[in-house]
Design a protein around this motif. Structure first.
Motif, PDB file in Angstrom:
ATOM      1  N   SER A   9     -67.518 -54.210   5.272  1.00 21.65           N
ATOM      2  CA  SER A   9     -68.432 -53.102   5.548  1.00 21.65           C
ATOM      3  C   SER A   9     -67.657 -51.813   5.796  1.00 21.65           C
ATOM      4  O   SER A   9     -66.508 -51.833   6.224  1.00 21.65           O
ATOM      5  N   GLN A  10     -68.311 -50.717   5.511  1.00 21.72           N
ATOM      6  CA  GLN A  10     -67.715 -49.393   5.707  1.00 21.72           C
ATOM      7  C   GLN A  10     -67.860 -48.995   7.178  1.00 21.72           C
ATOM      8  O   GLN A  10     -68.962 -48.764   7.651  1.00 21.72           O
ATOM      9  N   VAL A  11     -66.747 -48.913   7.888  1.00 16.63           N
ATOM     10  CA  VAL A  11     -66.764 -48.513   9.286  1.00 16.63           C
ATOM     11  C   VAL A  11     -66.460 -47.022   9.357  1.00 16.63           C
ATOM     12  O   VAL A  11     -65.371 -46.581   8.991  1.00 16.63           O
ATOM     13  N   GLU A  12     -67.426 -46.263   9.819  1.00 13.28           N
ATOM     14  CA  GLU A  12     -67.259 -44.818   9.918  1.00 13.28           C
ATOM     15  C   GLU A  12     -66.427 -44.504  11.164  1.00 13.28           C
ATOM     16  O   GLU A  12     -66.769 -44.910  12.275  1.00 13.28           O
ATOM     17  N   ILE A  13     -65.298 -43.796  10.969  1.00 10.92           N
ATOM     18  CA  ILE A  13     -64.438 -43.466  12.101  1.00 10.92           C
ATOM     19  C   ILE A  13     -64.542 -41.994  12.514  1.00 10.92           C
ATOM     20  O   ILE A  13     -64.086 -41.615  13.588  1.00 10.92           O
ATOM     21  N   LEU A  14     -65.132 -41.164  11.663  1.00 11.68           N
ATOM     22  CA  LEU A  14     -65.323 -39.757  11.994  1.00 11.68           C
ATOM     23  C   LEU A  14     -66.543 -39.233  11.246  1.00 11.68           C
ATOM     24  O   LEU A  14     -66.691 -39.473  10.054  1.00 11.68           O
ATOM     25  N   ARG A  15     -67.413 -38.533  11.972  1.00 14.74           N
ATOM     26  CA  ARG A  15     -68.570 -37.883  11.346  1.00 14.74           C
ATOM     27  C   ARG A  15     -68.663 -36.479  11.921  1.00 14.74           C
ATOM     28  O   ARG A  15     -68.645 -36.296  13.140  1.00 14.74           O
ATOM     29  N   VAL A  16     -68.759 -35.501  11.039  1.00 22.93           N
ATOM     30  CA  VAL A  16     -68.923 -34.104  11.438  1.00 22.93           C
ATOM     31  C   VAL A  16     -70.160 -33.580  10.736  1.00 22.93           C
ATOM     32  O   VAL A  16     -70.303 -33.745   9.525  1.00 22.93           O
ATOM     33  N   GLU A  17     -71.053 -32.959  11.499  1.00 21.87           N
ATOM     34  CA  GLU A  17     -72.282 -32.431  10.920  1.00 21.87           C
ATOM     35  C   GLU A  17     -72.481 -30.982  11.349  1.00 21.87           C
ATOM     36  O   GLU A  17     -72.380 -30.663  12.539  1.00 21.87           O
ATOM     37  N   HIS A  18     -72.749 -30.132  10.382  1.00 20.32           N
ATOM     38  CA  HIS A  18     -73.097 -28.727  10.603  1.00 20.32           C
ATOM     39  C   HIS A  18     -72.038 -27.963  11.396  1.00 20.32           C
ATOM     40  O   HIS A  18     -72.344 -27.191  12.297  1.00 20.32           O
ATOM     41  N   LEU A  19     -70.784 -28.186  11.048  1.00 20.29           N
ATOM     42  CA  LEU A  19     -69.666 -27.504  11.698  1.00 20.29           C
ATOM     43  C   LEU A  19     -69.703 -26.019  11.358  1.00 20.29           C
ATOM     44  O   LEU A  19     -69.865 -25.638  10.201  1.00 20.29           O
ATOM     45  N   LYS A  20     -69.579 -25.162  12.389  1.00 14.15           N
ATOM     46  CA  LYS A  20     -69.614 -23.715  12.194  1.00 14.15           C
ATOM     47  C   LYS A  20     -68.563 -23.056  13.067  1.00 14.15           C
ATOM     48  O   LYS A  20     -68.307 -23.516  14.180  1.00 14.15           O
ATOM     49  N   LYS A  21     -67.958 -21.993  12.563  1.00 14.52           N
ATOM     50  CA  LYS A  21     -67.047 -21.167  13.356  1.00 14.52           C
ATOM     51  C   LYS A  21     -67.195 -19.734  12.884  1.00 14.52           C
ATOM     52  O   LYS A  21     -66.917 -19.416  11.724  1.00 14.52           O
ATOM     53  N   TYR A  22     -67.669 -18.872  13.779  1.00 10.49           N
ATOM     54  CA  TYR A  22     -67.862 -17.460  13.470  1.00 10.49           C
ATOM     55  C   TYR A  22     -66.937 -16.634  14.360  1.00 10.49           C
ATOM     56  O   TYR A  22     -66.766 -16.939  15.536  1.00 10.49           O
ATOM     57  N   PHE A  23     -66.363 -15.580  13.784  1.00 10.49           N
ATOM     58  CA  PHE A  23     -65.516 -14.661  14.529  1.00 10.49           C
ATOM     59  C   PHE A  23     -66.213 -13.312  14.627  1.00 10.49           C
ATOM     60  O   PHE A  23     -66.688 -12.787  13.620  1.00 10.49           O
ATOM     61  N   PRO A  24     -66.271 -12.716  15.834  1.00 12.99           N
ATOM     62  CA  PRO A  24     -66.907 -11.401  15.963  1.00 12.99           C
ATOM     63  C   PRO A  24     -66.075 -10.317  15.286  1.00 12.99           C
ATOM     64  O   PRO A  24     -64.841 -10.369  15.305  1.00 12.99           O
ATOM     65  N   VAL A  25     -66.747  -9.357  14.680  1.00 16.97           N
ATOM     66  CA  VAL A  25     -66.082  -8.225  14.034  1.00 16.97           C
ATOM     67  C   VAL A  25     -65.952  -7.123  15.080  1.00 16.97           C
ATOM     68  O   VAL A  25     -66.924  -6.747  15.728  1.00 16.97           O
ATOM     69  N   GLU A  26     -64.742  -6.630  15.242  1.00 16.38           N
ATOM     70  CA  GLU A  26     -64.496  -5.553  16.203  1.00 16.38           C
ATOM     71  C   GLU A  26     -65.110  -4.255  15.691  1.00 16.38           C
ATOM     72  O   GLU A  26     -64.991  -3.916  14.515  1.00 16.38           O
ATOM     73  N   LYS A  27     -65.762  -3.537  16.596  1.00 15.55           N
ATOM     74  CA  LYS A  27     -66.378  -2.255  16.245  1.00 15.55           C
ATOM     75  C   LYS A  27     -65.512  -1.109  16.767  1.00 15.55           C
ATOM     76  O   LYS A  27     -64.779  -1.272  17.747  1.00 15.55           O
TER      77      LYS A  27
END
Length: 67
Positions: free
Chosen positions: A2-20
């Motif tokens: 059987s396939q044993v899942e060792i890592l699951r990532v869902e909807h990963l997001k990383k946003y950086f603010p823009v300096e004004k």
């Protein structure tokens, strides 16, 4: 076997603010962001090899840091 899942990532997001600039800060309240990673999902099962691919290190580094 059987396939044993060792890592699951869902909807990963990383946003950086823009300096004004000082003037933009004084005149606007809206915040803007650069989307380094936006809605990435994947899973890794036992025995699989996982790698990040991209044109430059700058594309892969934010994803690797989040993991």
């Amino acid at each position: 076997m059987s396939q044993v899942e060792i890592l699951r990532v869902e909807h990963l997001k990383k946003y950086f603010p823009v300096e004004k600039s000082f003037l933009e800060k004084a005149l606007t309240r809206a915040r803007h962001f650069v989307k380094a990673v936006d809605d990435v999902s994947f899973s890794v099962t036992r025995g699989e090899i996982f790698t990040l691919a991209g044109k430059a290190d700058a594309e892969k580094q934010p994803r690797a840091n989040l993991l």
